[in-house]
Scaffold this active site. Structure first.
Site, PDB file in Angstrom:
ATOM      1  N   TRP A 179       0.858  -1.189   0.000  1.00  0.00           N
ATOM      2  CA  TRP A 179       0.000   0.000   0.000  1.00  0.00           C
ATOM      3  C   TRP A 179       0.897   1.242   0.000  1.00  0.00           C
ATOM      4  O   TRP A 179       1.838   1.330   0.792  1.00  0.00           O
ATOM      5  CB  TRP A 179      -0.880  -0.044   1.253  1.00  0.00           C
ATOM      6  CG  TRP A 179      -1.817   1.105   1.412  1.00  0.00           C
ATOM      7  CD1 TRP A 179      -2.630   1.655   0.462  1.00  0.00           C
ATOM      8  CD2 TRP A 179      -2.059   1.835   2.627  1.00  0.00           C
ATOM      9  NE1 TRP A 179      -3.362   2.675   1.008  1.00  0.00           N
ATOM     10  CE2 TRP A 179      -3.039   2.814   2.335  1.00  0.00           C
ATOM     11  CE3 TRP A 179      -1.554   1.756   3.925  1.00  0.00           C
ATOM     12  CZ2 TRP A 179      -3.514   3.706   3.292  1.00  0.00           C
ATOM     13  CZ3 TRP A 179      -2.029   2.633   4.877  1.00  0.00           C
ATOM     14  CH2 TRP A 179      -2.989   3.602   4.559  1.00  0.00           C
ATOM     15  N   ASP A 260      -0.738  -5.621   9.351  1.00  0.00           N
ATOM     16  CA  ASP A 260      -1.731  -4.626   8.971  1.00  0.00           C
ATOM     17  C   ASP A 260      -2.991  -5.401   8.602  1.00  0.00           C
ATOM     18  O   ASP A 260      -3.016  -6.129   7.603  1.00  0.00           O
ATOM     19  CB  ASP A 260      -1.217  -3.810   7.772  1.00  0.00           C
ATOM     20  CG  ASP A 260      -2.199  -2.705   7.384  1.00  0.00           C
ATOM     21  OD1 ASP A 260      -3.308  -2.665   7.956  1.00  0.00           O
ATOM     22  OD2 ASP A 260      -1.853  -1.889   6.512  1.00  0.00           O
ATOM     23  N   LYS A 296     -13.238  -0.813   6.111  1.00  0.00           N
ATOM     24  CA  LYS A 296     -13.865  -1.635   5.063  1.00  0.00           C
ATOM     25  C   LYS A 296     -14.899  -2.600   5.648  1.00  0.00           C
ATOM     26  O   LYS A 296     -16.001  -2.692   5.144  1.00  0.00           O
ATOM     27  CB  LYS A 296     -12.815  -2.476   4.318  1.00  0.00           C
ATOM     28  CG  LYS A 296     -11.461  -1.846   4.173  1.00  0.00           C
ATOM     29  CD  LYS A 296     -11.388  -0.849   3.062  1.00  0.00           C
ATOM     30  CE  LYS A 296      -9.987  -0.259   3.055  1.00  0.00           C
ATOM     31  NZ  LYS A 296      -9.734   0.688   2.045  1.00  0.00           N
TER      32      LYS A 296
HETATM   33  C1  LMR Z   1      -6.829   2.018  -0.665  1.00  0.00           C
HETATM   34  O1  LMR Z   1      -5.745   1.411  -0.730  1.00  0.00           O
HETATM   35  O2  LMR Z   1      -7.453   2.382  -1.670  1.00  0.00           O
HETATM   36  C2  LMR Z   1      -7.453   2.296   0.677  1.00  0.00           C
HETATM   37  O3  LMR Z   1      -6.736   1.666   1.680  1.00  0.00           O
HETATM   38  C3  LMR Z   1      -7.729   3.722   0.914  1.00  0.00           C
HETATM   39  C4  LMR Z   1      -6.517   4.543   1.183  1.00  0.00           C
HETATM   40  O4  LMR Z   1      -6.534   5.277   2.161  1.00  0.00           O
HETATM   41  O5  LMR Z   1      -5.536   4.488   0.432  1.00  0.00           O
END
Ligand code: LMR
Length: 450
Positions: A179, A260, A296
């Site tokens: 991420w 996470d 989520k």
């Molecule tokens: C995403 O990866 O789209 C979500 O976790 C929202 C975000 O805050 O990035």
């Protein structure tokens, strides 16, 4: 002898200096958003003291929504941010959440006083039970400290800062890719970020060998970030057997796992199945951290509800750890907000509400799984070149399509489909009605001559 993982060492003396250095480097090299002639003075009295600032780029994920909102096209489709949409393409507030909110509003005794620094006590207890299991020995032995934080991001940040202050190793290994916010969170928390191999573009699956090699050569004691389930952005998770290998490697090298958990219940539809990797690490008696988010799985995105749990070797250490986590939170945001955590606590506390939640959660997970099948079938029926089976093999909110940045921009420009440049699409943003449009766009992107 591998030194034991311990939260007891305190090396905070150079913390501020080191963090300032990291911050300075971060802003100059990573963000590329400030002038390299750091902070020049205004030349004329009419100049703004901020005149030297360059415009910062939009966030790679949230910025997709900004671009989408500006597009007047009636067929536009936002598959960027991971946020659940109904078959009608609308945001969803769960029925159980609406009911609980109504109850909270009607409770005359409720007030808006400050919460303690650690948040709603019941929320913390119930969140730990949700992720570790109600009968977890770590909970029964009071070896877990749980602190309400600002969703997943806030929990990761508080955990990162706690580690930077009190843990003997300041390097965190994060998967490649991961991420987009992870490297920024941990760098700004004061940790040094390194990556381990995770995804194999050729197979569009797990690079298990690469992962074992990289974690195997990480310095003993390093922190390792693991996605508990539904890896973001790839949708590729280790199998239970692979998790067991990873666990053994991590424990044998005294690495410190930091999970996470942003999608519990979203990957498989079962809260227990999705928590299994975390639970096996708790069962071996070792220490670990977990960041939980209710964005989520309860659809509480904007309420910013989450929790940081730290599992320790003893109740005594856990209570000292908590006292130090409070010192991280207090100067950062003082104490967390009350509303979202009260909703979660009410749902987790009541058997009927809990059951209702699991049914709604399963329906969301099932709709996403169904979208995977529909997209896969639509590409097959168009004869789109390539093996698209990864769409149905990957799990969770996202499909890592394998489309490149140039194909993504083509799809945005010609089809008004918005997604991140790494080719990730949020399956949760797709509906039966929009699948053909997406399939047409993918087909055109991969078959067009460049
Ligand atoms: C995403 O990866 O789209 C979500 O976790 C929202 C975000 O805050 O990035």
């Amino acid at each position: 002898m591998v030194p034991p993982v311990s939260f007891e060492s305190n090396r905070s003396s150079s913390f501020s200096d080191r963090r300032l250095n990291i911050l300075a480097n971060h802003f100059v090299t990573l963000n590329n958003s400030i002038d390299s002639n750091i902070f020049p003075s205004p030349t004329a009295s009419s100049d703004s003291v901020f005149a030297h600032l360059l415009r910062a780029p939009e966030d790679p994920i949230l910025g997709v929504t900004v671009a989408y909102n500006k597009d007047p096209s009636p067929v536009k489709l936002n598959l960027g941010v991971g946020a659940y949409r109904t078959e009608e393409g609308k945001p969803l507030v769960l029925n159980v959440v609406r009911r609980v909110e109504q109850q909270l509003v009607n409770e005359a005794s409720r007030n808006k006083e400050y919460l303690p620094i650690v948040g709603v006590a019941d929320f913390n207890k119930l969140s730990a039970r949700l992720i570790f299991g109600a009968d977890s020995p770590a909970i029964q032995e009071n070896r877990v400290t749980t602190v309400q934080c600002l969703s997943g991001t806030g929990s990761l940040r508080v955990g990162g800062e706690f580690l930077a202050r009190h843990y003997h190793q300041r390097t965190i290994y994060i998967p490649q890719p991961t991420w987009g916010n992870h490297p920024k969170i941990f760098t700004l928390a004061g940790l040094s970020v390194k990556t381990y191999r995770y995804y194999a573009p050729r197979t569009k699956g797990l690079d298990f060998q690469g992962l074992l090699e990289d974690l195997g050569s990480a310095p003993s004691g390093s922190v390792v970030l693991l996605h508990a389930c539904a890896h973001n952005p790839t949708g590729v998770d280790p199998t239970p057997e692979q998790w067991e290998h990873i666990r053994q490697l991590i424990r044998s090298k005294a690495l410190l796992p930091f999970f996470d958990s942003a999608y519990q219940g979203f990957a498989s539809g079962s809260l227990d199945t999705d928590a299994q990797p975390v639970r096996t690490f708790v069962a071996d008696g070792g220490e670990l951290l977990v960041a939980q988010s209710y964005a989520k799985n309860m659809g509480l995105y904007g309420e910013r509800v989450g929790a940081l749990s730290i599992v320790c070797k003893s109740a005594d250490v856990a209570s000292r750890v908590e006292s130090q986590v409070k010192l991280v939170v207090r100067p950062m945001y003082s104490n967390p907000p009350i509303h979202g955590a009260s909703i979660v606590a009410a749902i987790l506390r009541d058997r009927n509400l809990y059951n209702e939640w699991t049914i709604e959660l399963k329906a969301m997970a099932d709709r996403i799984i169904n979208m995977r099948q529909k997209l896969f079938d639509a590409l097959r029926s168009r004869g789109t070149p390539g093996d698209w089976s990864h769409i149905i093999k990957q799990i969770g909110m996202f499909t890592f399509t394998g489309l490149n940045a140039e194909q993504v921009s083509f799809m945005t420009k010609e089809y008004h489909i918005y997604m991140t440049f790494d080719g990730r699409i949020s399956m949760a943003g797709l509906s039966s009605k929009t699948v053909p449009h997406l399939a047409d766009a993918i087909h055109a992107a991969v078959t067009r001559a460049v």
